[in-house]
Design an enzyme around this catalytic site. Structure first.
Site, mmCIF file in Angstrom:
data_model
loop_
_atom_site.group_PDB
_atom_site.id
_atom_site.type_symbol
_atom_site.label_atom_id
_atom_site.label_comp_id
_atom_site.label_asym_id
_atom_site.label_seq_id
_atom_site.Cartn_x
_atom_site.Cartn_y
_atom_site.Cartn_z
ATOM 1 N N ALA A 260 0.838 -1.191 0.000
ATOM 2 C CA ALA A 260 0.000 0.000 0.000
ATOM 3 C C ALA A 260 0.872 1.239 0.000
ATOM 4 C CB ALA A 260 -0.905 0.017 1.243
ATOM 5 N N GLU B 210 -0.207 2.597 7.109
ATOM 6 C CA GLU B 210 -0.363 3.718 6.181
ATOM 7 C C GLU B 210 -0.982 4.921 6.892
ATOM 8 O OE1 GLU B 210 1.352 3.183 3.659
ATOM 9 O OE2 GLU B 210 1.367 0.998 3.765
HETATM 10 N N1 B3K Z 1 5.922 3.788 1.448
HETATM 11 C C1 B3K Z 1 5.317 2.724 0.681
HETATM 12 C C2 B3K Z 1 6.290 1.948 -0.138
HETATM 13 C C3 B3K Z 1 6.679 2.564 -1.419
HETATM 14 C C4 B3K Z 1 7.437 1.603 -2.274
HETATM 15 C C5 B3K Z 1 8.213 2.220 -3.352
HETATM 16 N N2 B3K Z 1 8.881 1.252 -4.192
HETATM 17 C C6 B3K Z 1 4.546 1.793 1.536
HETATM 18 C C7 B3K Z 1 4.814 1.826 2.967
HETATM 19 O O1 B3K Z 1 5.874 1.521 3.450
HETATM 20 O O2 B3K Z 1 3.941 2.211 3.705
HETATM 21 ZN ZN ZN Z 2 5.658 2.469 5.279
#
Ligand code: B3K
Ligand code: ZN
Length: 881
Positions: A267, A303
């Protein structure tokens, strides 16, 4: 690589951006032939950089239509265009840049930037996807306020979403419509998101404790509305928990989640518009396992928590990724522990760390929590950055205590809200709030490799003292031959002969205090002397797994058995059994390797029997304690991994336990086999895991009665947890019923893509000798989609990562198969291809024959023209190892 060898980027080369972008006004016109993006950027020179410098914008796969500066069009001699950049050599101090570009999201199979999933448009910008949407300074320390106008055909794309608040919408000519979104919070471009599609919203509300009424919406494809309850409940729980535990409230009136089927990761935390893989949203008891339910709760929380740890305070550069990821994983782990069984959660997190992160830490891709260089940043969304990063945060929490940690968090937000910062800034907030010196502790950010602790204990009966000697070493890793001792908490207790915790008093202390102590390690060798110890104690070391290390202690089998029965720390009660299990299984491995006959010690069978006999007490805990250490973890404990012998040893132990404790497995299975009403609370999950564990042991010797039970459960249960557990066991057995069961399952669920993923997974992880042939055949199955990451992970990824005995087959066929698939997927989706490479990066952990076989495949991969930087980096580093 067509452009020559890709270059590494180094942390030490960081410089502030030449320019800053304060405002972004986007107009995105979505049309079937092409999408047109007009971007109006308010730009100024960065005061942190002296002198006028050229403006270099990132941009990839964009067709440039026009460029204007302050409304004046630039001719082709006004800028320099290259495949990755648009450079303006000469610009005013402050100006408005407008670019118009065209892209074709429908052709974007990499699922980064703007792309289509099931006919809907969506975006993924982290880490560097925004440059595939428009020309921009694509780095997280450039933060801007965004407004976004989306225009699309109304009938096909009735829902138009972006970050922030909806400030306008209306109809346009030719059956089209538009919506305008405005995000009041400055953000890095990696948090930008846009969605347009035919989606249905499930709605709810949450009132924050200061009275803000937040509209919560989960958007799904039509027909999935009845699978969002659990995700919505999880969201509301997360919002309440973050207020309660960290005093952090949500900061906008809308929180949207969109679930899409084609997504590289789990996500994405885009500001107020999270985009999720459907796997982490959709669930009903008939379609989702308990693991899926827990995964949804954790990822929704993760998230959501990013809104503060990641979005309000973001990363200065991508080397700081763990600043937001390690911290947010720690927060989601705390949350899940509070919502469910804390002991089981900790056990599972440590298992995950040992199964996935420990191997990474001893392989070719080993890197510190804050990497020092990378070729492709997408390769560094790793278990080290995420999970070891979370362990580092947990250690601050242990060293400072819960209250000190909270003060540190408060100070971090007070200092850095709205900023893009570094791991040093986080450490400074913790050090200042806690009044402690964390200079040495920060080695956790720069030294790779899993530290090893050796602990010995001596009891002096006459002096009534107990002395612990702790030695630590950190193994060499690529590029880091010599390491320094680390600062870490070793949480310790001492058990008296009655099994109770002794009050602890260290030499020099006036009075005893507590029964669990945080011993702080800083030196290569340290001694701790406990005084007033009435009898020889059994030490309980590294309670709660207080540091991400490999621990060896001079405990006898009897000491370990004693701990499994008595330790007041539930994690260590489980761990003592695992240490015992590792000892026994590695002994069996050695017997297999030297052709000796195998036998399982009676004492071990007895200890397992005792746990099983007592399982009614705490089924969830028993279900963990009765699982033997996994094949991957056993591998990390060997100098040279022998996957076949490990598998045979573990299967021998399972068969023996199945036989010797057969009546108890049967009785316990029966005791929990009644169809209780479904619920996902920790107790119910615990009962189901114990029941399915019993079935698994019974099926380790699949006599007709066991097979009958599995078939009964397969057909009789309405909970996917039970159905899939039974199917997994049948599919891995020789029972003639297995093909019918697989066919029946497919037939029942062929229209549910997430459930079909499970069907692929079950077949890919079967230990049957014909599994590779079957996996190959399934690549041509109509339900298999090579472009859908979930399908690739369920079939190819599950075979390579979840079936060591078949993947590492002595003929090397598993390796050739994986290389074929990597090369097939790479031109479409480099991130997915690269993620499949994980097993190859462990090359040096295997024997010479396997190393040679892997090397052949790796050489074939690096010799392939037009390889992505993603795959190139992993392949070339694996070959260097
Ligand atoms: N921040 C995103 C992950 C993004 C991945 C890029 N290749 C999900 C998370 O860690 O919440
Ligand atoms: Zn994250």
């Amino acid at each position: 690589m067509d452009k020559g060898t890709p270059k590494a980027i180094h942390l030490t080369a960081y410089r502030p951006s030449t320019h800053l972008i304060d405002t972004v006004d986007l107009h995105v016109d979505l049309r079937e032939e092409a999408t047109t993006v007009r971007a109006r950027l308010g730009i100024r020179q960065n005061p942190a950089r002296a002198g006028a410098e050229p403006l270099v914008l990132d941009g990839q796969r964009l067709e440039l239509v026009s460029v204007t500066v302050d409304g004046v069009p630039l001719g082709p001699d006004g800028y320099i265009l290259s495949p990755d950049h648009l450079t303006l050599p000469d610009t005013p101090d402050t100006f408005v840049l407008e670019t118009v570009v065209r892209t074709r999201p429908q052709d974007n199979m990499a699922l980064e930037g703007l792309y289509k999933s099931s006919g809907n448009y969506c975006t993924q910008c982290e880490a560097e996807g925004f440059r595939k949407i428009t020309y921009f300074i694509d780095r997280p320390d450039v933060m801007a306020r965004y407004t976004t106008v989306i225009e699309a055909e109304k009938a096909r794309y009735p829902v138009l979403l972006s970050n922030g608040n909806l400030v306008g919408s209306g109809d346009a000519a030719d059956g089209r419509h538009w919506a305008k979104w405005e995000d009041p919070f400055p953000k890095p471009c990696y948090l930008f998101a846009l969605v347009a599609g035919d989606l249905r919203a499930v709605e709810d509300r949450f009132r924050t404790r200061s009275g803000r009424d937040v509209a919560l919406r989960i958007y799904v494809e039509p027909g999935n509305e009845d699978k969002c309850d659990h995700a919505m409940r999880s969201l509301k729980k997360s919002m309440a928990w973050d207020e309660e535990v960290y005093g952090l409230e949500y900061d906008l009136d809308i929180f949207n989640i969109v679930a899409v089927s084609d997504f590289n990761m789990g996500a994405m935390e885009n500001k107020s518009l999270n985009v999720f893989n459907t796997k982490y949203i959709l669930a009903r008891p008939e379609t989702a396992t308990d693991g899926d339910f827990l995964g949804i709760e954790a990822v929704v929380a993760h998230e959501y928590f990013h809104n503060w740890t990641g979005n309000r305070v973001t990363c200065r550069d991508w080397f700081q990724l763990s600043l937001k990821e390690g911290l947010t994983v720690f927060r989601d782990q705390q949350f899940s522990a509070d919502m469910n069984s804390a002991a089981v959660k900790r056990i599972q997190d440590v298992q995950g760390l040992r199964t996935v992160q420990f191997p990474e830490d001893s392989g070719a891709m080993a890197h510190p929590v804050r990497p020092e260089s990378y070729v492709e940043i997408n390769n560094f969304y790793t278990p080290t950055v995420y999970n070891k990063g979370a362990e580092v945060i947990r250690m601050y929490h242990t060293l400072l205590g819960a209250e000190g940690f909270r003060r540190g968090m408060d100070l971090y937000f007070q200092r850095h809200d709205g900023q893009a910062v570094t791991c040093d800034d986080f450490a400074a907030a913790m050090a200042d709030a806690g009044g402690v010196d964390l200079t040495q502790f920060k080695l956790w950010y720069s030294q790779a490799g899993t530290p090893e602790l050796r602990v010995t204990g001596e009891y002096d009966e006459a002096a009534r003292t107990y002395r612990l000697t702790v030695r630590q070493t950190v193994p060499p890793t690529p590029g880091q031959p010599d390491k320094m001792p680390m600062h870490m908490p070793l949480v310790t207790g001492l058990l008296g002969p009655d099994g109770k915790d002794l009050p602890l008093r260290l030499a020099g202390e006036a009075a005893p205090g507590g029964t669990s102590r945080v011993l702080e390690l800083r030196a290569a060798e340290q001694r701790f002397e406990f005084v007033d110890v009435p009898a020889r104690p059994v030490p309980s070391l590294l309670r709660g797994f207080s540091a991400p290390v490999k621990l060896t202690a001079d405990l006898t089998d009897a000491d370990l058995t004693f701990l499994t029965a008595n330790d007041s720390d539930p994690f260590n009660r489980w761990e003592a059994g695992q240490v015992l299990g590792v000892r026994i299984l590695l002994g069996l491995v050695a017997d297999i390797q030297s052709g000796r006959p195998l036998a399982l010690p009676d004492g071990f069978v007895g200890a397992m029997g005792a746990v099983l006999g007592d399982a009614g007490h705490d089924p969830a805990f028993a279900a963990q304690a009765l699982v033997l250490p996994g094949e991957s973890y056993l591998g990390t404990q060997m100098a040279v991994i022998d996957p076949i012998a490990i598998h045979e040893a573990r299967e021998f132990a399972r068969r023996t336990l199945a036989e010797r404790l057969r009546d108890r497995w049967l009785a316990t299975h029966r005791a929990h086999a009644g169809n209780e009403p479904f619920s996902v609370d920790a107790a119910a999950i615990g009962r189901r895991s114990l029941k399915n564990l019993c079935l698994a042991y019974l099926m380790a010797r699949p006599d007709p009665e066991a097979v009958g039970l599995a078939i009964g459960q397969f057909h009789g249960s309405r909970a996917m947890t039970d159905v899939i557990a039974a199917l997994q066991l049948l599919a891995g057995s020789d029972a003639p019923e297995r093909e019918d069961a697989l066919a029946a399952f497919y037939d029942r669920w062929k229209d549910d893509r997430l459930v079909v993923d499970k069907w692929f997974n079950v077949q890919a992880t079967s230990h049957r000798p014909d599994t590779l042939d079957r996996v190959r055949a399934l690549l041509d199955h109509p339900a298999f989609e090579i472009r859908n990451p979930n399908k690739v992970y369920s079939l190819i990824g599950a075979f390579a990562g979840g079936n060591p005995v078949r993947f590492h087959a002595t003929d090397g066929a598993g390796y050739a198969f994986l290389a074929d698939q990597v090369l097939r997927i790479d031109p479409m989706n480099p991130q997915v291809a690269s993620r499949l490479m994980g097993q190859f990066s462990r090359i040096r952990r295997y024997d010479a024959t396997r190393q040679a076989q892997m090397r052949t495949q790796l050489e074939r991969i690096v010799a392939t023209p037009a390889l992505s930087p993603d795959v190139f980096e992993v392949a070339s580093k694996s070959l260097e190892a």
